[in-house]
Design a protein around this motif. Sequence first.
Motif, PDB file in Angstrom:
ATOM      1  N   THR A 112      15.619   7.804  -3.233  1.00  0.00           N
ATOM      2  CA  THR A 112      14.672   6.862  -2.905  1.00  0.00           C
ATOM      3  C   THR A 112      14.899   5.324  -2.800  1.00  0.00           C
ATOM      4  N   THR A 113      14.239   4.686  -2.333  1.00  0.00           N
ATOM      5  CA  THR A 113      14.461   3.277  -2.273  1.00  0.00           C
ATOM      6  C   THR A 113      14.858   2.535  -3.657  1.00  0.00           C
ATOM      7  N   VAL A 126      18.396   3.389  -4.322  1.00  0.00           N
ATOM      8  CA  VAL A 126      19.321   2.164  -3.774  1.00  0.00           C
ATOM      9  C   VAL A 126      19.267   1.014  -4.180  1.00  0.00           C
ATOM     10  N   SER A 127      18.027   0.469  -4.494  1.00  0.00           N
ATOM     11  CA  SER A 127      17.902  -1.042  -5.141  1.00  0.00           C
ATOM     12  C   SER A 127      18.734  -0.885  -6.451  1.00  0.00           C
ATOM     13  N   PHE A 161      23.058   8.733   2.877  1.00  0.00           N
ATOM     14  CA  PHE A 161      21.574   8.666   2.600  1.00  0.00           C
ATOM     15  C   PHE A 161      20.969  10.128   3.232  1.00  0.00           C
ATOM     16  N   MET A 204      17.876  11.083   1.647  1.00  0.00           N
ATOM     17  CA  MET A 204      16.724  10.329   1.959  1.00  0.00           C
ATOM     18  C   MET A 204      16.080  10.932   3.179  1.00  0.00           C
ATOM     19  N   GLU A 214      12.047   8.040   6.368  1.00  0.00           N
ATOM     20  CA  GLU A 214      13.260   7.659   5.511  1.00  0.00           C
ATOM     21  C   GLU A 214      14.254   7.536   6.490  1.00  0.00           C
ATOM     22  N   SER A 215      15.319   6.882   5.945  1.00  0.00           N
ATOM     23  CA  SER A 215      16.561   6.512   6.856  1.00  0.00           C
ATOM     24  C   SER A 215      17.679   7.731   7.175  1.00  0.00           C
ATOM     25  N   GLY A 264      18.466   5.985  10.172  1.00  0.00           N
ATOM     26  CA  GLY A 264      19.132   4.759   9.578  1.00  0.00           C
ATOM     27  C   GLY A 264      20.094   4.176  10.196  1.00  0.00           C
ATOM     28  N   THR A 310      16.363   1.485   4.552  1.00  0.00           N
ATOM     29  CA  THR A 310      16.129   2.666   3.653  1.00  0.00           C
ATOM     30  C   THR A 310      14.685   3.333   4.336  1.00  0.00           C
ATOM     31  N   LYS A 311      13.990   2.649   5.027  1.00  0.00           N
ATOM     32  CA  LYS A 311      12.859   3.215   5.880  1.00  0.00           C
ATOM     33  C   LYS A 311      12.683   2.636   7.174  1.00  0.00           C
TER      34      LYS A 311
END
Lengths: 501, 501
Positions: free
Chosen positions: B89-90, B93-94, B131, B134, B150-151, B182, B247-248
């Motif tokens: 998920t984003t 990643v964050s 990735f 995702m 998603e990427s 992505g 990410t997206k």
Amino acid sequence: MKNTLKLLTYCNVINQVRYASQALPQLTSEKYKVTKQQFGHVQENDVKYFKSILSDDRVLSDPNDVLPFNIDWIKNCRGQSKLVLKPKTTQEVSLILEYCNEKRLAVCPQGGNTGLVGGSVPVFDEIVVNFMLMNKIISLEELSGTLVCESGCILENLDNYVRERNLVMPLDLGAKGSCQIGGNVSTNAGGLRLLRYGNLHGSVLGVEAVKADGTVINCLRTLKKDNTGYHLKHLFIGSEGTLGLVTKVAIHCPALPKAVSLGFFGVKNFDNILDLYASAKSSLGEILSAFEMADNESISCTVKNLNLPNPIADYPFYVLVETSGSDEAHDAEKLSRFLAKEMESGRIIDGTVTSDATKMQTIWNLRENIAGASLIDGYVFKYDVSLPLRSYYNLVPQLRERLGKKVSKVFGYGHVGDGNIHINVSVPEYSPEVSSMLEPYIYEEVAKLNGSISAEHGVGFRKPQYIHYSKDPSALHLMKQLKQLMDPKGILNPYKVLPDI
Amino acid sequence: MKNTLKLLTYCNVINQVRYASQALPQLTSEKYKVTKQQFGHVQENDVKYFKSILSDDRVLSDPNDVLPFNIDWIKNCRGQSKLVLKPKTTQEVSLILEYCNEKRLAVCPQGGNTGLVGGSVPVFDEIVVNFMLMNKIISLEELSGTLVCESGCILENLDNYVRERNLVMPLDLGAKGSCQIGGNVSTNAGGLRLLRYGNLHGSVLGVEAVKADGTVINCLRTLKKDNTGYHLKHLFIGSEGTLGLVTKVAIHCPALPKAVSLGFFGVKNFDNILDLYASAKSSLGEILSAFEMADNESISCTVKNLNLPNPIADYPFYVLVETSGSDEAHDAEKLSRFLAKEMESGRIIDGTVTSDATKMQTIWNLRENIAGASLIDGYVFKYDVSLPLRSYYNLVPQLRERLGKKVSKVFGYGHVGDGNIHINVSVPEYSPEVSSMLEPYIYEEVAKLNGSISAEHGVGFRKPQYIHYSKDPSALHLMKQLKQLMDPKGILNPYKVLPDI
């Protein structure tokens, strides 16, 4: 021929509007209660310096000479600039900005001044840097379709130039007779050909721009593919002169279509328009070059105010479908097939199809003059929004209900293929009450529908306080960081694009 | 059918290459004598933290598990990462980036790892953020052609998905079976459809990306027109993961063409190819979807090494012309007319035209497998440059003369329509002598011709020291300022894109 006619009509509208209302618009700073930022004021010494780097006749300081540069063409904004500079070269632009940056003198870059959001006129006494004299075509490579030119070239002149060489500019606007390519790039102009040729982020190959401190950023590549990132040119495309002043542009020109046809159709309701769009995408495919709509009110007003002929009868909605292709017979066959199918389906009630240049122009005139025609009746609140297609026309009936008799007319027209509708609210004269019923209401509704509060006109002076409806806080924060990085003293087009806080 | 075949062949090539040379490539840091930058080293505590935010199976630290993520597919680079993370998920990643930024742990983002410039593998012990998990499609709006995903979605999977809904992805690469959207966006991938649908700066509608400090920048707009600048998404398109991790992606998918035809022609010399391109642009117009060339050496090697059939005889040059349109009969007529005219003119010596899916695939296989086929013979120096069309093929004979018997083969092929040629120099094994005769020579020559040293592959690890051949000092300075602004500790994909100094 087509372009000349279009230009004449367009200028006509502007003139009529000008004559209709000789009074000067209210000062922007008063009308919108703007707080002045801390900048230097132009002194005699500054004028002297500018005269030393430009010739005298390119430094205007007589109030009468300066006035037209202070007012936008819809007469909504009036700035208080006391100085207009007309550079002829990138080097001159660089010297001007270097000096202004050092003295903290604010600058308002100005192209053809055809914008609709007050981005191209000063708010207070910013120095106007007008690009009209940077109007040289530098090169055209015909095989690859690469045009390089200075930013003050008028779009229509460029289009005429490349058409003679079997190419076409990848953008077309109602304002093409006045707007300049540098302004188009700075505002990421959309227009009538976006459906076919995409947006300027795709078709601009390179840009030369001058930063606030006078540094020339040379990204004037002429290649279709140059994947040596970062792709800096995009910083200047659509940042409306707040990150740098575009001085030269390299742009890709597609091949001139050999055959163009136009259909103009009467339609019963908006759902039918969406079905027609799906059908046109499928039947006309790669030759579809415009799919526009206008409601009855848009067309009736244009017909009446400009005394233009409507080639078909009165209908609730109108659809304009243009095809541009390389084989006239093939294109005509596709368009006839589409028309036959949709007359049969009942989605098209009535219509006309033509390849005759004059007849096509008559139809385009109707569509392109909507924006100007309504101004003759008084003041028009103009909104340029994008919405998901299913909700494209929702706001027009919604606003009619909300505003009732307080306004003369609410009407909508635009580029269905791009999800872009122009919503206009016409009143006898500017009314703060109507204004407050429209804003921020309309932006809130657009945000609820995941639309954009500015589809193609940009943010300019009129929309920074609403930009948060289309940009989330992290994006706004990054925008401010970019502004701080590239223009730390904030001299470039202040009061525009970025919200205050 | 077409795509499955293409994928199989592509994987085949990779496998053959892998088997042909089991030895591990030399460490990148040794091969290219890289100086390590000051970053933290992954400690047990860090691994523990990552396992607390991801599940255990998404944190790889066993050297055998990590190895494949350290090596690029052309086996040119080998990094020394000790840790691979696979966020889903984003938000994950964050959290990863926020932590890495705080601890100054360097990160190498990785999509399908199909890049050709070493951009997607670590150089030292950067943490690989892969990735592949995702990979969810979020939405598809069929009428407007808007895909959001998603990427980590594989390009070919996306293409299959949208094709079932009468749309097509606006890009197509040989690597489509492995590359991820992505990665495509981060590297501004070009490919085979650019001529028709333009580049990703035009077709990407929105991006969600995570900055070095973990901030999520949400520019995931799904509108064709949203002119509320700044247009921040372009910062992430083509900056190769050095300014943020995509990410997206929201992307515009054009309508699926109803009819596709392919012509494969034998041509005597390169001048004839340019004439044919001008003629194809004029005769085929809007249905022209690919105009590719390959020299005899490119095709012969592919035919021989992969045992693929060549549907026509041996010629100095080959041209592949694809049309994609909405009416089979119209398209066939246009293509036949073009063929008849150019057989008559003598520019086409021999050729075949087909709309049969299997036959078309046979031809595309020849073209798309050139890149991989040559690897079977040994090491290949690969250059991906853009040049003005008149000079497009100049460097191939020039290099043949310069390198003489020191190399097995010099060959060129590419996307004529975009001015993009892939120049390959084949040797039995990597030779520093040949390398030094090629670089910077080839880049100097490209710069003299106003070309780009990277047309579509990007800068990655391999080209930062040559980027000044395509970017002027003011642009490079601004790039560094942007990097400093968005990733002040330099943790995102270090040693890539930006030159050292």
